[in-house]
Scaffold this motif. Sequence first.
Motif, mmCIF file in Angstrom:
data_model
loop_
_atom_site.group_PDB
_atom_site.id
_atom_site.type_symbol
_atom_site.label_atom_id
_atom_site.label_comp_id
_atom_site.label_asym_id
_atom_site.label_seq_id
_atom_site.Cartn_x
_atom_site.Cartn_y
_atom_site.Cartn_z
ATOM 1 N N GLY A 67 -1.780 -2.051 -2.306
ATOM 2 C CA GLY A 67 -3.269 -1.916 -2.782
ATOM 3 C C GLY A 67 -4.565 -1.865 -2.516
ATOM 4 O O GLY A 67 -5.684 -2.121 -3.150
ATOM 5 N N MET A 68 -5.108 -2.454 -1.089
ATOM 6 C CA MET A 68 -6.305 -2.855 -0.222
ATOM 7 C C MET A 68 -6.939 -1.507 -0.410
ATOM 8 O O MET A 68 -8.170 -2.022 -0.723
ATOM 9 C CB MET A 68 -6.063 -3.029 0.662
ATOM 10 N N PRO A 69 -6.745 -0.164 0.128
ATOM 11 C CA PRO A 69 -7.861 1.009 -0.665
ATOM 12 C C PRO A 69 -8.159 0.897 -1.451
ATOM 13 O O PRO A 69 -9.608 0.834 -2.385
ATOM 14 C CB PRO A 69 -6.747 2.143 -0.088
ATOM 15 N N GLY A 93 -6.715 9.164 -6.353
ATOM 16 C CA GLY A 93 -6.913 9.932 -4.980
ATOM 17 C C GLY A 93 -6.642 10.264 -3.967
ATOM 18 O O GLY A 93 -7.175 9.122 -2.973
ATOM 19 N N TRP A 94 -6.028 11.371 -3.407
ATOM 20 C CA TRP A 94 -5.430 10.596 -1.599
ATOM 21 C C TRP A 94 -7.437 11.388 -0.837
ATOM 22 O O TRP A 94 -7.360 9.925 -0.001
ATOM 23 C CB TRP A 94 -5.167 12.031 -1.968
ATOM 24 N N PRO A 95 -7.608 11.702 -1.780
ATOM 25 C CA PRO A 95 -9.935 12.056 -0.989
ATOM 26 C C PRO A 95 -9.982 10.643 -0.467
ATOM 27 O O PRO A 95 -10.281 9.098 0.174
ATOM 28 C CB PRO A 95 -10.681 12.409 -1.320
ATOM 29 N N ASN A 96 -10.081 9.461 -2.580
ATOM 30 C CA ASN A 96 -10.689 8.340 -2.033
ATOM 31 C C ASN A 96 -9.829 6.787 -1.305
ATOM 32 O O ASN A 96 -9.848 6.080 -0.643
ATOM 33 C CB ASN A 96 -10.896 7.636 -3.494
ATOM 34 N N TYR A 97 -8.078 7.481 -1.377
ATOM 35 C CA TYR A 97 -7.495 6.295 -0.853
ATOM 36 C C TYR A 97 -7.168 6.117 0.765
ATOM 37 O O TYR A 97 -7.618 5.726 1.475
ATOM 38 C CB TYR A 97 -5.968 6.776 -0.772
ATOM 39 N N THR A 117 13.035 -4.683 4.578
ATOM 40 C CA THR A 117 12.142 -5.123 4.729
ATOM 41 C C THR A 117 11.339 -3.788 4.677
ATOM 42 O O THR A 117 10.146 -3.612 4.364
ATOM 43 C CB THR A 117 11.527 -6.122 5.925
ATOM 44 N N VAL A 118 11.962 -2.722 6.023
ATOM 45 C CA VAL A 118 10.791 -1.575 6.202
ATOM 46 C C VAL A 118 10.884 -0.376 5.048
ATOM 47 O O VAL A 118 10.069 0.556 4.273
ATOM 48 C CB VAL A 118 11.520 -0.398 7.429
ATOM 49 N N LYS A 119 12.400 -0.622 4.340
ATOM 50 C CA LYS A 119 12.563 0.139 3.280
ATOM 51 C C LYS A 119 11.549 0.096 1.831
ATOM 52 O O LYS A 119 10.988 0.592 1.175
ATOM 53 C CB LYS A 119 13.827 -0.114 2.187
ATOM 54 N N GLN A 120 10.874 -1.116 2.174
ATOM 55 C CA GLN A 120 9.966 -1.842 1.079
ATOM 56 C C GLN A 120 8.440 -1.498 1.039
ATOM 57 O O GLN A 120 7.866 -0.858 0.497
ATOM 58 C CB GLN A 120 10.215 -3.263 0.651
ATOM 59 N N LEU A 121 8.899 -1.886 2.708
ATOM 60 C CA LEU A 121 7.012 -1.218 3.302
ATOM 61 C C LEU A 121 7.072 0.301 2.540
ATOM 62 O O LEU A 121 5.821 0.436 2.791
ATOM 63 C CB LEU A 121 6.917 -1.779 4.382
ATOM 64 N N THR A 122 8.068 1.682 2.885
ATOM 65 C CA THR A 122 7.707 2.437 2.603
ATOM 66 C C THR A 122 6.734 2.982 1.277
ATOM 67 O O THR A 122 6.571 4.323 0.555
ATOM 68 C CB THR A 122 8.354 3.324 2.688
ATOM 69 N N SER A 123 7.436 1.880 0.072
ATOM 70 C CA SER A 123 6.701 2.026 -1.528
ATOM 71 C C SER A 123 4.851 2.227 -1.365
ATOM 72 O O SER A 123 4.437 2.168 -2.629
ATOM 73 C CB SER A 123 7.429 1.059 -2.296
ATOM 74 N N PHE A 124 5.029 1.687 0.138
ATOM 75 C CA PHE A 124 2.817 1.360 0.110
ATOM 76 C C PHE A 124 2.374 2.537 -0.442
ATOM 77 O O PHE A 124 0.799 2.436 -1.233
ATOM 78 C CB PHE A 124 2.525 0.876 0.499
ATOM 79 N N ILE A 125 2.680 3.837 -0.444
ATOM 80 C CA ILE A 125 2.549 5.428 -0.318
ATOM 81 C C ILE A 125 1.999 5.160 -1.816
ATOM 82 O O ILE A 125 1.083 6.040 -2.199
ATOM 83 C CB ILE A 125 2.725 6.143 0.224
ATOM 84 N N ARG A 171 -8.427 -7.173 -11.524
ATOM 85 C CA ARG A 171 -7.871 -6.717 -12.991
ATOM 86 C C ARG A 171 -7.083 -4.803 -12.593
ATOM 87 O O ARG A 171 -5.543 -4.834 -13.071
ATOM 88 C CB ARG A 171 -7.917 -6.173 -14.190
ATOM 89 N N LYS A 172 -8.289 -4.227 -11.825
ATOM 90 C CA LYS A 172 -7.073 -2.671 -11.901
ATOM 91 C C LYS A 172 -6.297 -2.954 -10.013
ATOM 92 O O LYS A 172 -4.851 -1.784 -11.105
ATOM 93 C CB LYS A 172 -8.240 -2.090 -11.318
ATOM 94 N N PHE A 173 -6.517 -3.301 -9.495
ATOM 95 C CA PHE A 173 -5.104 -3.689 -8.358
ATOM 96 C C PHE A 173 -4.530 -3.989 -9.269
ATOM 97 O O PHE A 173 -2.916 -3.662 -8.689
ATOM 98 C CB PHE A 173 -5.587 -4.560 -7.343
ATOM 99 N N GLU A 174 -3.965 -5.234 -9.990
ATOM 100 C CA GLU A 174 -3.390 -5.501 -10.617
ATOM 101 C C GLU A 174 -2.444 -4.451 -11.295
ATOM 102 O O GLU A 174 -0.918 -3.986 -11.680
ATOM 103 C CB GLU A 174 -3.167 -6.721 -11.165
ATOM 104 N N ASP A 175 -3.322 -3.935 -11.750
ATOM 105 C CA ASP A 175 -2.422 -3.176 -12.918
ATOM 106 C C ASP A 175 -1.793 -1.385 -12.688
ATOM 107 O O ASP A 175 -0.375 -0.901 -12.586
ATOM 108 C CB ASP A 175 -4.077 -2.066 -13.504
ATOM 109 N N ASP A 176 -2.261 -1.405 -11.027
ATOM 110 C CA ASP A 176 -1.807 -0.266 -9.778
ATOM 111 C C ASP A 176 -0.704 -1.127 -9.842
ATOM 112 O O ASP A 176 0.209 -0.497 -9.723
ATOM 113 C CB ASP A 176 -3.127 0.535 -8.887
ATOM 114 N N THR A 177 -0.471 -2.334 -9.398
ATOM 115 C CA THR A 177 0.653 -3.147 -8.324
ATOM 116 C C THR A 177 1.732 -2.674 -9.518
ATOM 117 O O THR A 177 3.056 -2.171 -9.076
ATOM 118 C CB THR A 177 0.010 -4.308 -8.811
ATOM 119 N N LYS A 178 1.440 -2.974 -10.641
ATOM 120 C CA LYS A 178 2.625 -2.666 -11.713
ATOM 121 C C LYS A 178 3.070 -1.641 -12.084
ATOM 122 O O LYS A 178 4.589 -1.481 -12.587
ATOM 123 C CB LYS A 178 2.333 -3.265 -13.105
ATOM 124 N N THR A 179 2.126 -0.874 -11.459
ATOM 125 C CA THR A 179 2.960 0.516 -12.016
ATOM 126 C C THR A 179 3.343 1.508 -10.664
ATOM 127 O O THR A 179 4.195 2.404 -10.812
ATOM 128 C CB THR A 179 2.293 1.558 -12.846
#
Length: 216
Positions: A119-121, A39-43, A24-32, A148-156
């Motif tokens: 993905g929320m940000p 981009g980091w400023p927007n994120y 669970t912890v290992k999976q959660l680290t993929s959020f970044i 739609r954009k959120f789903e594209d980001d999730t897939k990649t």
Amino acid sequence: MNSFVNAMNNIFITTRLGLSQTITVKQLTSFIAYAGNIGWPNYLKYSVKNKAEFLKVIKEIRENSVYLQDRMSGDFRRMVEPYSNSTENNIIRGAGAWFANLMMFNVRVGDIGAIYLGGMPNYSYYKAEFKKKNPNATEQQAIDYAVRKFEDDTKTSQQSTDLQDRDYYQSGNAFVRSINMFLTAVKSYLRKEFQGMRQIRRGLRDKNAKNVVSGV
């Protein structure tokens, strides 16, 4: 032989990941991984803004993303080892699939948690940008665009077994897929690295600093 190899793959995945507490912890680290898409400023900006409306954003994504609903309700082993449709119907169904999904509970929690947390940000950023560019658009139109954009980001950025997100070997026969096990996310990240390098090369060639920064 395909059926036999797939059965062995199925047993290995279930016993290797089943009820693992550290996964669970290992999976959660993929959020970044989501940060690279906006981009980091927007994120960081929208990560802070989302704290005030955390539950509202989660509800919007959950209710409007068919892709996420399917991911949460399907057999999670498909996220690790992409079965063909015919094999999946024969091997992972009925009581066996229910038990396997129970075993995969911790993995599923980590995966869904990373998607929401990471993905929320991105979702909020895309929604705000759409409203800014389309002031006369309705709230639902902004939500649909952001989803739609959120789903594209999730897939990649997360594991994906959609056909368009797999490479040649991940769509091969049972033996070829077995030696690609646990590599869905790794290969996705590798493709993103190549994409970034191509973007940097184009930016340097065209002397476009924006493309160079987006590639990084």
